[in-house]
Design a protein around this motif. Structure first.
Motif, PDB file in Angstrom:
ATOM      1  N   GLU A 108       0.866  -1.179   0.000  1.00 22.48           N
ATOM      2  CA  GLU A 108       0.000   0.000   0.000  1.00 22.48           C
ATOM      3  C   GLU A 108       0.896   1.220   0.000  1.00 22.48           C
ATOM      4  O   GLU A 108       1.865   1.294   0.756  1.00 22.48           O
ATOM      5  N   GLN A 109       0.577   2.162  -0.893  1.00 16.50           N
ATOM      6  CA  GLN A 109       1.346   3.398  -0.935  1.00 16.50           C
ATOM      7  C   GLN A 109       0.480   4.551  -1.422  1.00 16.50           C
ATOM      8  O   GLN A 109      -0.510   4.349  -2.112  1.00 16.50           O
ATOM      9  N   ARG A 119      -0.431   7.551  -3.682  1.00 14.26           N
ATOM     10  CA  ARG A 119      -0.202   7.930  -5.077  1.00 14.26           C
ATOM     11  C   ARG A 119      -0.646   9.381  -5.265  1.00 14.26           C
ATOM     12  O   ARG A 119      -1.842   9.685  -5.238  1.00 14.26           O
ATOM     13  N   LYS A 120       0.311  10.268  -5.411  1.00 14.10           N
ATOM     14  CA  LYS A 120       0.040  11.712  -5.486  1.00 14.10           C
ATOM     15  C   LYS A 120      -0.955  12.081  -6.589  1.00 14.10           C
ATOM     16  O   LYS A 120      -1.841  12.902  -6.354  1.00 14.10           O
ATOM     17  N   LEU A 147      -3.463  10.584  -7.542  1.00 15.98           N
ATOM     18  CA  LEU A 147      -4.803  10.200  -7.081  1.00 15.98           C
ATOM     19  C   LEU A 147      -5.183  10.865  -5.769  1.00 15.98           C
ATOM     20  O   LEU A 147      -6.340  10.832  -5.367  1.00 15.98           O
ATOM     21  N   SER A 176      -4.085   6.638  -1.004  1.00 16.95           N
ATOM     22  CA  SER A 176      -3.316   5.400  -0.986  1.00 16.95           C
ATOM     23  C   SER A 176      -4.111   4.311  -1.677  1.00 16.95           C
ATOM     24  O   SER A 176      -5.334   4.241  -1.528  1.00 16.95           O
ATOM     25  N   GLU A 216      -1.314  -2.256  -4.260  1.00 13.06           N
ATOM     26  CA  GLU A 216      -0.822  -2.671  -5.570  1.00 13.06           C
ATOM     27  C   GLU A 216       0.136  -3.849  -5.444  1.00 13.06           C
ATOM     28  O   GLU A 216       0.685  -4.093  -4.372  1.00 13.06           O
ATOM     29  N   GLU A 253      10.044   6.794  -1.224  1.00 11.34           N
ATOM     30  CA  GLU A 253       8.968   5.822  -1.392  1.00 11.34           C
ATOM     31  C   GLU A 253       8.644   5.186  -0.031  1.00 11.34           C
ATOM     32  O   GLU A 253       9.525   4.643   0.624  1.00 11.34           O
ATOM     33  N   ASP A 299      -5.851  -0.157  -9.606  1.00 17.09           N
ATOM     34  CA  ASP A 299      -4.966   0.132 -10.729  1.00 17.09           C
ATOM     35  C   ASP A 299      -4.950  -1.059 -11.685  1.00 17.09           C
ATOM     36  O   ASP A 299      -5.222  -2.193 -11.293  1.00 17.09           O
TER      37      ASP A 299
END
Length: 181
Positions: free
Chosen positions: A61-62, A64-65, A67, A70, A73, A142, A165
């Protein structure tokens, strides 16, 4: 001549960054008219589908600027200059998950957004993954959190858009088609 080919008349580079280059091309259309195309050039990327010995999918999980949220993926990352996709796959697996593997299987490749970008993503399946005794450091900018989900859990995450995604949806569909239990 390629079917429906658009011949480039002029290219103007607008921006060159660490990850992408943005250019605007003037093109000659098949009907003789001209148009402009805004293009993103990308070095390519890999996505890895890591499967644990108990058939769980390792995901990250990260934030995503683009969007402003988070999402969850499969591990993934861009190719470095001259790097083979399978090398990138193992590097990204290690950096993002703390796992490594000697069992990497190429599945396919696909264009992520062919309407405006040339990014080609290579997709690999990683089985027989092992936790690394000494995890490697990831990118300084990251921040990811690892999680492990069953296929059924991952499908629920797709339905509520926590997984949202294309590469991860493709991976889950692939695992379902291959009969992961």
């Amino acid at each position: 001549m390629k079917k429906f080919e658009e011949k480039t008349i002029k290219t103007e580079k607008i921006f060159e960054g660490k990850v992408i280059t943005l250019q605007v091309d003037d093109v000659l259309l098949p009907n003789g008219k001209t148009s402009k195309r805004e293009l993103i050039k990308h070095p390519g990327a890999v996505g890895i589908i890591p499967i644990t010995n108990d058939n769980k999918i390792v995901l990250v999980e990260q934030f995503r600027k683009p969007l402003e949220k988070s999402i969850i993926e499969i591990p993934a990352g861009k190719l470095e200059p001259g790097e083979k996709p399978e090398v990138t796959a193992v590097r990204e697996l290690e950096e993002e998950t703390g796992y490594t593997t000697d069992s990497l299987e190429y599945i396919t490749s696909f264009y992520t957004s062919p309407g405006f970008a040339d990014e080609l993503m290579y997709l690999y399946l990683a089985k027989d993954i092992k936790k690394m005794a000494q995890p490697v450091d990831g990118d300084d900018d990251e921040f990811v959190e690892r999680m492990e989900l069953t296929l059924e859990e991952a499908k629920r995450y797709v339905s509520n858009q926590r997984i949202h995604d294309a590469k991860t949806n493709y991976a889950i569909l692939y695992l379902e088609m291959m009969g992961l239990k």
